[in-house]
Design an enzyme around this catalytic site. Structure first.
Site, mmCIF file in Angstrom:
data_model
loop_
_atom_site.group_PDB
_atom_site.id
_atom_site.type_symbol
_atom_site.label_atom_id
_atom_site.label_comp_id
_atom_site.label_asym_id
_atom_site.label_seq_id
_atom_site.Cartn_x
_atom_site.Cartn_y
_atom_site.Cartn_z
ATOM 1 N N SER A 113 -9.867 -12.029 13.053
ATOM 2 C CA SER A 113 -9.286 -10.608 12.625
ATOM 3 C C SER A 113 -8.920 -9.822 13.887
ATOM 4 C CB SER A 113 -10.096 -9.664 11.825
ATOM 5 O OG SER A 113 -11.186 -9.300 12.522
ATOM 6 N N GLY A 163 -12.708 0.910 3.811
ATOM 7 C CA GLY A 163 -12.582 0.628 2.313
ATOM 8 C C GLY A 163 -11.223 -0.300 2.383
ATOM 9 N N ASP A 196 -15.046 -4.704 9.128
ATOM 10 C CA ASP A 196 -14.388 -4.765 7.948
ATOM 11 C C ASP A 196 -14.059 -6.118 7.379
ATOM 12 O OD1 ASP A 196 -14.616 -2.005 7.838
ATOM 13 O OD2 ASP A 196 -12.742 -1.765 8.699
ATOM 14 N N ASP A 255 -4.260 5.082 10.114
ATOM 15 C CA ASP A 255 -4.893 5.063 11.534
ATOM 16 C C ASP A 255 -3.688 5.350 12.789
ATOM 17 O OD1 ASP A 255 -7.180 3.726 10.787
ATOM 18 O OD2 ASP A 255 -7.066 1.861 11.398
HETATM 19 O O1 RIB Z 1 -13.420 0.063 10.668
HETATM 20 C C1 RIB Z 1 -12.171 0.352 11.165
HETATM 21 C C2 RIB Z 1 -11.807 1.555 10.376
HETATM 22 O O2 RIB Z 1 -12.480 2.858 10.811
HETATM 23 C C3 RIB Z 1 -10.418 2.053 11.013
HETATM 24 O O3 RIB Z 1 -9.278 1.389 10.184
HETATM 25 C C4 RIB Z 1 -10.188 3.416 10.833
HETATM 26 O O4 RIB Z 1 -9.393 4.165 9.694
HETATM 27 C C5 RIB Z 1 -11.762 3.699 10.525
HETATM 28 O O5 RIB Z 1 -12.045 4.052 9.044
#
Ligand code: RIB
Length: 329
Positions: A303, A61, A273, A33
């Site tokens: 988070s 992932g 996530d 990122d």
């Molecule tokens: O859900 C967040 C993620 O979305 C980030 O970490 C980025 O890499 C994208 O995949």
């Protein structure tokens, strides 16, 4: 040992104690990122000065794999990195986070996945360049069939080719391993994938794209869920950020609304996530969906208290000891 205080039934508590390190296979993307922080988003065609730049581990992932591992799951990640220094950085991060990398594949001549992220005004904008993530073919998934076969649950998202998602679902179905599909980023899904999904976890944008229904009321959620149930999905969990989550199970299709936890976020990147990983973790631990959603709302809120997609992901102990109240900020 987990000790959630939110009315977990005794049977569930017992099963948590019996198996609090479930095996989770995460099939998906891993990115670096590239994060820019600014006070506001620029207009189209405008240049503005930002305040900070960071390179952080990410990818839907990978974030989900790390989140589940921090909670205590035994996680194997199936995905691809490039043959660049970012690939080494991402592999090291998995090792530091105790995520099993036996199924992490290096793709020669390809760069690792990259996400350009702008963080401003308590939200984010993300553009992903998949790179090696798109080299995760169905054939590579078949080579790791044993990993899926020996998991308690499989977690997959849509930052890898759709045919790879289909193959993952099909292998999991073959061995009766429950599948959590996080349909992010928003993509239309063919019926044969939907039919194999045990838990589908869209946000509002993704639900609209999947069903062509604008999500603006309880009625619209019900209509959208009905379309997905008719498509063969077994359970649906709609994530709504600060508004919490709504879920329904196929057997009665009743909408259950769960409030979010009230928190002032530092960075919401990766909150979805965190939610998906904790949902998979708690379901694999024998929780009812109601409890799993409650727990996942808490993990997702926690988070967001640190900068970056992964740094704020809590351990089970942190979830346990955090005192949080419900409701939108
Ligand atoms: O859900 C967040 C993620 O979305 C980030 O970490 C980025 O890499 C994208 O995949």
């Amino acid at each position: 040992m987990l000790n959630w205080s939110l009315g977990i039934q005794q049977r569930e508590k017992e099963s948590l104690q019996m198996n609090s390190n479930p095996k989770i296979a995460v099939v998906g993307s891993v990115n670096v990122d590239l994060v820019v922080e600014t006070e506001r988003y620029p207009q189209l065609g405008e240049t503005i000065l930002g305040s900070r730049f960071s390179e952080l581990p990410g990818g839907k992932g990978a974030n989900q794999a790390v989140a589940a591992s921090r909670l205590g799951a035994d996680v194997t990640f199936i995905g691809c990195i490039g043959d660049d220094s970012y690939g080494e950085f991402l592999t090291k991060n998995f090792s530091n986070e105790s995520v099993n990398t036996q199924s992490l594949l290096k793709v020669e001549g390809e760069h690792s996945g990259i996400a350009h992220i702008t963080v401003a005004q308590n939200d984010n904008l993300i553009i992903v360049i998949p790179g090696a993530n798109y080299a995760l073919t169905p054939e590579k998934i078949r080579q790791h069939e044993e990993t899926i076969k020996h998991s308690d649950i499989v977690l997959v998202q849509l930052e890898v080719p759709i045919e790879t998602v289909a193959e993952t679902v099909s292998i999991a179905n073959k061995y009766n391993i429950p599948v959590v599909l996080n349909p992010a980023p928003a993509t239309k899904l063919p019926l044969h994938i939907l039919q194999g999904v045990d838990y589908l976890t869209p946000n509002e944008t993704e639900l609209t794209l999947l069903t062509d229904i604008e999500i603006d009321s309880e009625e619209s959620i019900k209509s959208a869920f009905d379309i997905l149930f008719k498509g063969g999905v077994k359970n649906i969990v709609l994530t709504r950020g600060a508004k919490g989550a709504v879920f329904a199970e196929n057997h009665n299709k009743q909408l259950i609304f769960k409030e979010s936890y009230s928190i002032t976020p530092v960075d919401t990147t990766g909150a979805g996530d965190a939610f998906n990983a904790s949902l998979a973790f708690s379901l694999a631990n024998g929780c009812l969906l109601d409890t799993a959603v409650e727990f996942s709302n808490k993990v997702a809120a926690l988070s967001t208290t640190k900068f970056g997609a992964q740094s704020g992901l809590p351990t089970a102990e942190e979830v346990n000891y955090s005192k949080m109240i419900k409701g939108e900020v």
